[in-house]
Design an enzyme around this catalytic site. Structure first.
Site, PDB file in Angstrom:
ATOM      1  N   LYS A 176       0.846  -1.203   0.000  1.00 28.11           N
ATOM      2  CA  LYS A 176       0.000   0.000   0.000  1.00 28.11           C
ATOM      3  C   LYS A 176       0.874   1.241   0.000  1.00 28.11           C
ATOM      4  CE  LYS A 176      -3.836  -2.249   2.274  1.00 28.11           C
ATOM      5  NZ  LYS A 176      -4.345  -2.739   3.553  1.00 28.11           N
TER       6      LYS A 176
ATOM      7  N   GLN B 275      -5.086  -1.384   9.483  1.00 29.31           N
ATOM      8  CA  GLN B 275      -4.983  -2.743   8.929  1.00 29.31           C
ATOM      9  C   GLN B 275      -5.642  -3.755   9.866  1.00 29.31           C
ATOM     10  OE1 GLN B 275      -3.747  -3.469   5.887  1.00 29.31           O
ATOM     11  NE2 GLN B 275      -4.035  -5.659   6.104  1.00 29.31           N
TER      12      GLN B 275
ATOM     13  N   ASP C 120     -11.520   2.817   3.782  1.00 28.86           N
ATOM     14  CA  ASP C 120     -11.949   1.415   3.734  1.00 28.86           C
ATOM     15  C   ASP C 120     -13.470   1.303   3.591  1.00 28.86           C
ATOM     16  OD1 ASP C 120     -10.073  -0.678   3.822  1.00 28.86           O
ATOM     17  OD2 ASP C 120      -9.631  -0.301   5.939  1.00 28.86           O
TER      18      ASP C 120
HETATM   19  N1  GUN Z   1      -6.910  -6.661   5.943  1.00 30.52           N
HETATM   20  C1  GUN Z   1      -7.103  -7.399   4.808  1.00 30.52           C
HETATM   21  N2  GUN Z   1      -7.778  -6.674   3.898  1.00 30.52           N
HETATM   22  C2  GUN Z   1      -8.022  -5.472   4.445  1.00 30.52           C
HETATM   23  C3  GUN Z   1      -8.662  -4.293   3.973  1.00 30.52           C
HETATM   24  O1  GUN Z   1      -9.193  -4.211   2.847  1.00 30.52           O
HETATM   25  N3  GUN Z   1      -8.701  -3.246   4.834  1.00 30.52           N
HETATM   26  C4  GUN Z   1      -8.154  -3.312   6.079  1.00 30.52           C
HETATM   27  N4  GUN Z   1      -8.241  -2.236   6.859  1.00 30.52           N
HETATM   28  N5  GUN Z   1      -7.546  -4.395   6.548  1.00 30.52           N
HETATM   29  C5  GUN Z   1      -7.482  -5.459   5.721  1.00 30.52           C
END
Ligand code: GUN
Length: 300
Positions: A54, A98, A121
């Site tokens: 990311k 996350q 998100d």
């Molecule tokens: N962990 C795995 N996929 C995601 C996601 O799309 N967003 C977040 N915040 N954590 C994750």
């Protein structure tokens, strides 16, 4: 094999290019650089890989990346204090915590502490409610990526029968809301659905998001249907050598590709679209925060 293979990797690259163009314009015309803050608590190896990707892709499209790595025993109060600080920081337009968080932290409480306008998100309860009532909001990245691919494939989705297999808050439910927003006739099916095969066979659009390797065989797919496989499952692959694994989706790709009109592969389908949509959401959040027009084609 008759289906068109939907190339998520190429599509994601196109989305990132659009994001980068918009970021450059924000910088040149308004002196604004969109910023994404990612918070990682603990040392889960898979999460570390996601967070690294990311951060890398955020910088590649010209945005600012703020990484906050906290120890696994971080208290809820300390995490909430960091979120308050990011909420108040005008250089931060998107915040992602996350998941999963370590067990002693209440994920709902933490997610709902994020300013909904910075919730890239789309997990905050306000965004969930806004999506459910068809209002402007931040949309979860994976379903947004699926919607973009479906619109590219079909043009208008109006009137199509869409079946979403899986009812998670992150994919199944928001996916169904988005398809409803595009005037599909939507069914949410799941592991307890009666005659699941028959339900799937009615789908012009079949979205598989159950997390069960190759659960949906080709003979559950309506001829000509578009199949979006959200599953990413790691299964043993002894044919590749002892202890080796391979990635498969929730759909049995080979048999489904014989019947479907179009299908996303795993890997290389939905997966790459998720981070691309996270970047798209960050630009959208930045534009909204500054009262500027949103990028076209990057929102629901
Ligand atoms: N962990 C795995 N996929 C995601 C996601 O799309 N967003 C977040 N915040 N954590 C994750």
């Amino acid at each position: 094999m008759s289906a068109t293979i939907i190339d998520g990797k190429a599509f994601a690259a196109k989305v990132r290019e659009q994001v980068a163009t918009h970021v450059a314009r924000l910088k040149d015309e308004h002196g604004i650089t969109p910023g994404l803050a990612v918070v990682l608590v603990g040392e889960d190896p898979a999460s570390e890989v996601y967070v690294r990707n990311k951060g890398k892709q955020t910088l590649e499209v010209g945005m600012n990346s703020f990484e906050h790595k906290l120890p696994a025993d971080t208290s809820e109060a300390d995490l909430l204090a960091l979120i308050d600080q990011l909420n108040a920081d005008p250089a931060v337009h998107g915040i992602l915590v996350q998941l999963p968080l370590p067990g002693h932290l209440n994920s709902d409480l933490v997610i709902n502490a994020i300013d909904p306008a910075k919730d890239v998100d789309g997990f905050h309860i306000s965004n969930v409610g806004l999506l459910g009532t068809g209002q402007k909001c931040m949309v979860p990245c994976t379903p947004l990526g699926c919607l973009m691919m479906l619109r590219e494939q079909h043009g208008k989705l109006s009137g199509l029968n869409a079946v979403v297999v899986g009812r998670s808050n992150i994919v199944g439910k928001p996916m169904a809301q988005l398809l409803l927003g595009d005037s599909c006739t939507v069914t949410i099916a799941h592991s307890r659905t009666k005659d699941l095969a028959e339900v799937c066979r009615r789908a012009d659009i079949l979205v598989a998001a159950v997390g069960r390797p190759e659960m949906i065989p080709g003979d559950w797919v309506k001829p000509g249907a578009t199949v979006i496989d959200v599953g990413i499952n790691r299964i043993p692959a002894p044919e590749k050598g002892e202890g080796k694994h391979r990635l498969v989706g929730d759909v049995e790709f080979a048999s489904a590709a014989e019947v479907a009109g179009a299908i996303t592969p795993v890997p290389g389908g939905v997966g790459p679209m998720t981070i691309a949509c996270l970047l798209a959401n960050t630009v959208t959040a930045c534009c909204r925060a500054n009262g500027l027009p949103e990028p076209e084609g990057l929102t629901a």
